[in-house]
Design a protein around this motif. Structure first.
Motif, short mmCIF file in Angstrom:
data_model
loop_
_atom_site.label_atom_id
_atom_site.label_comp_id
_atom_site.label_asym_id
_atom_site.label_seq_id
_atom_site.Cartn_x
_atom_site.Cartn_y
_atom_site.Cartn_z
N VAL A 62 1.10 -1.17 -0.25
CA VAL A 62 -0.09 0.04 0.06
C VAL A 62 1.08 1.23 -0.03
O VAL A 62 1.84 1.39 0.72
N VAL A 63 0.66 2.26 -0.92
CA VAL A 63 1.30 3.55 -1.09
C VAL A 63 0.45 4.68 -0.77
O VAL A 63 -0.55 4.81 -1.30
N ASN A 64 0.61 5.35 0.34
CA ASN A 64 -0.19 6.30 1.22
C ASN A 64 0.25 7.64 0.76
O ASN A 64 1.28 8.14 1.64
N LEU A 65 -0.52 8.28 -0.10
CA LEU A 65 0.25 9.70 -0.45
C LEU A 65 -0.93 10.85 -0.32
O LEU A 65 -0.53 11.88 -0.74
N ALA A 66 -2.01 10.38 -0.03
CA ALA A 66 -3.20 11.36 -0.04
C ALA A 66 -2.98 12.45 0.82
O ALA A 66 -2.37 12.43 1.83
N GLY A 67 -3.36 13.62 0.53
CA GLY A 67 -3.52 15.02 1.52
C GLY A 67 -3.69 16.09 0.75
O GLY A 67 -3.55 16.14 -0.53
N ALA A 68 -4.40 16.90 1.27
CA ALA A 68 -4.81 18.17 0.65
C ALA A 68 -3.66 18.96 0.47
O ALA A 68 -2.94 19.11 1.12
N PRO A 69 -3.63 19.95 -0.64
CA PRO A 69 -2.21 20.63 -0.89
C PRO A 69 -1.90 21.60 0.33
O PRO A 69 -2.74 22.17 0.92
N ILE A 70 -0.75 21.68 0.79
CA ILE A 70 -0.35 22.35 2.03
C ILE A 70 -0.05 23.71 1.73
O ILE A 70 -0.28 24.51 2.70
N ALA A 71 0.39 24.23 0.64
CA ALA A 71 0.82 25.58 0.64
C ALA A 71 -0.23 26.40 -0.35
O ALA A 71 0.10 27.57 -0.87
N ASP A 72 -1.27 25.81 -0.66
CA ASP A 72 -2.04 26.38 -1.41
C ASP A 72 -3.14 27.77 -0.77
O ASP A 72 -3.12 28.46 -1.62
N ARG A 73 -3.22 27.67 0.41
CA ARG A 73 -3.85 28.96 0.90
C ARG A 73 -3.46 28.86 2.33
O ARG A 73 -3.16 28.09 3.13
N PRO A 74 -3.70 29.97 3.00
CA PRO A 74 -3.24 30.35 4.63
C PRO A 74 -4.13 29.36 5.60
O PRO A 74 -4.97 28.79 5.19
N TRP A 75 -3.27 29.04 6.41
CA TRP A 75 -3.60 28.13 7.32
C TRP A 75 -4.49 28.44 8.24
O TRP A 75 -4.19 28.87 9.66
N THR A 76 -5.67 28.75 7.87
CA THR A 76 -6.87 29.13 8.83
C THR A 76 -7.27 27.79 9.77
O THR A 76 -6.76 26.73 9.35
#
Ligand SMILES: NC(=O)c1ccc[n+]([C@@H]2O[C@H](COP(=O)([O-])OP(=O)(O)OC[C@H]3O[C@@H](n4cnc5c(N)ncnc54)[C@H](OP(=O)(O)O)[C@@H]3O)[C@@H](O)[C@H]2O)c1
Length: 300
Positions: A62-76
């Motif tokens: 199993v290769v686990n790479l999912a994740g919402a883009p980290i630098a796309d918008r400010p970290w509210t």
């Protein structure tokens, strides 16, 4: 091999699917939009919207790479929750499901980032080091890795890929830098002294494939080229490659009010080194930034 990917529709996942299909592996991608998987990853790749669809499929890895883009918008607060859920909670669900399966895959390769070390300043960071500072990105990577490591209790071997900035033609960090740099509006960020642990996408894919095939690989591996550069060198190298000036710096005083906590990701960095993977025999194709950028930006 029979391989399940999460995040298989992303920049790294799509390139992995291409390689692994050509190598004859059978691939499944767990996705929020399984109907798009064949178009994005290859006609032979099967998209699944729920893990239960794979209960009867014998899996090797199993290769686990999912994740919402980290630098796309400010970290509210809500953005942080999404970044957390899409990695930590998703990995938790994945490992819970693996725990319920009778047939367990032998290997879990799980994503992480060099941000695990926090802003490392001038420290040279190998996998033997602990985090230097703790910011949100570091806490996120820590929790993400911890959830993945829980699969060791199931008897699975777990490999953690601490990825640097992936340089690619068709997505990611480089694609975003190109418009301002092409207009001659590029420049260093802050004082430009922060380290940037970059990696060419071809090496990133080859490195994950290498780890898949090493029967003894386990634990964390830094996935970044052996010669990281400071932001100011990266800026000059990209300007040279595009034949454009890079004299317009982006001051920290401008970034901080615009991006808040996220600005720390751009103003800090890691002098990370791929010590373990090199010691285990992996050889990078792109060791220096100029040759990586020339390969990616020179028209065929
Ligand atoms: N690229 C880099 O420079 C870099 C550097 C360090 C670490 N990493 C890490 O490596 C992993 C893969 O990188 P990448 O560049 O290939 O990522 P990517 O192109 O942004 O793709 C990530 C995938 O994650 C899934 N995803 C996105 N938002 C999600 C959400 N809210 N909930 C659940 N799943 C979501 C998507 O799959 P579906 O739409 O199919 O669900 C997407 O295809 C990421 O987790 C990233 O943080 C990347």
């Amino acid at each position: 091999m029979n391989i399940l990917l999460t995040g298989g529709t992303g920049l790294i996942g799509r390139a992995l699917c291409q390689l692994w299909l050509a190598d004859g592996h059978r691939l499944w991608v767990w996705s929020r939009t399984p109907q798009r998987v064949a178009a994005l990853c290859g006609a032979e790749v099967q998209g699944v919207g729920s893990l239960q669809q794979l209960d009867a499929v014998a899996l090797d890895a199993v290769v686990n790479l999912a994740g919402a883009p980290i630098a796309d918008r400010p970290w509210t607060k809500s953005r942080k929750a999404l970044l957390w859920d899409s990695r930590v909670r998703l990995t938790e669900q994945l490992v819970e499901w693996l725990g319920r399966r009778e047939q367990k895959p032998a290997l879990l390769i799980s994503g992480s980032a060099v941000g695990w070390y926090g802003d490392g300043g001038e420290h040279r960071l190998t996998e033997a080091d602990q985090p230097v500072s703790t910011d949100f990105a570091s806490q996120l990577c820590n929790a993400w890795e911890e959830r993945a490591m829980e699969a060791t209790v199931l008897g699975m071997r777990v490999v953690l890929v601490r990825t640097g900035l992936v340089l690619a033609r068709d997505g990611g960090f480089l694609l975003r830098l190109l418009p301002p740099f092409r207009l001659g509006l590029g420049g260093r960020i802050g004082d430009g002294r922060q380290w940037m642990p970059w990696i060419h996408i071809e090496d990133q894919i080859a490195l994950i494939d290498f780890l898949l095939r090493q029967p003894a690989a386990s634990g964390p591996y830094n996935a970044c080229a052996p010669a990281p550069v400071r932001n100011v060198e990266f800026t000059r190298s990209l300007g040279r490659c595009l034949h454009r000036p890079t004299v317009l710096p982006v001051p920290a005083a401008v970034l901080k009010p615009l991006l808040g906590e996220l600005a720390g990701l751009l103003l800090g960095g890691q002098h990370a080194l791929p010590q373990r993977v090199e010691a285990e025999g992996f050889r990078f194709r792109f060791n220096d930034l100029d040759s990586a950028l020339a390969d990616l930006l020179t028209p065929p």
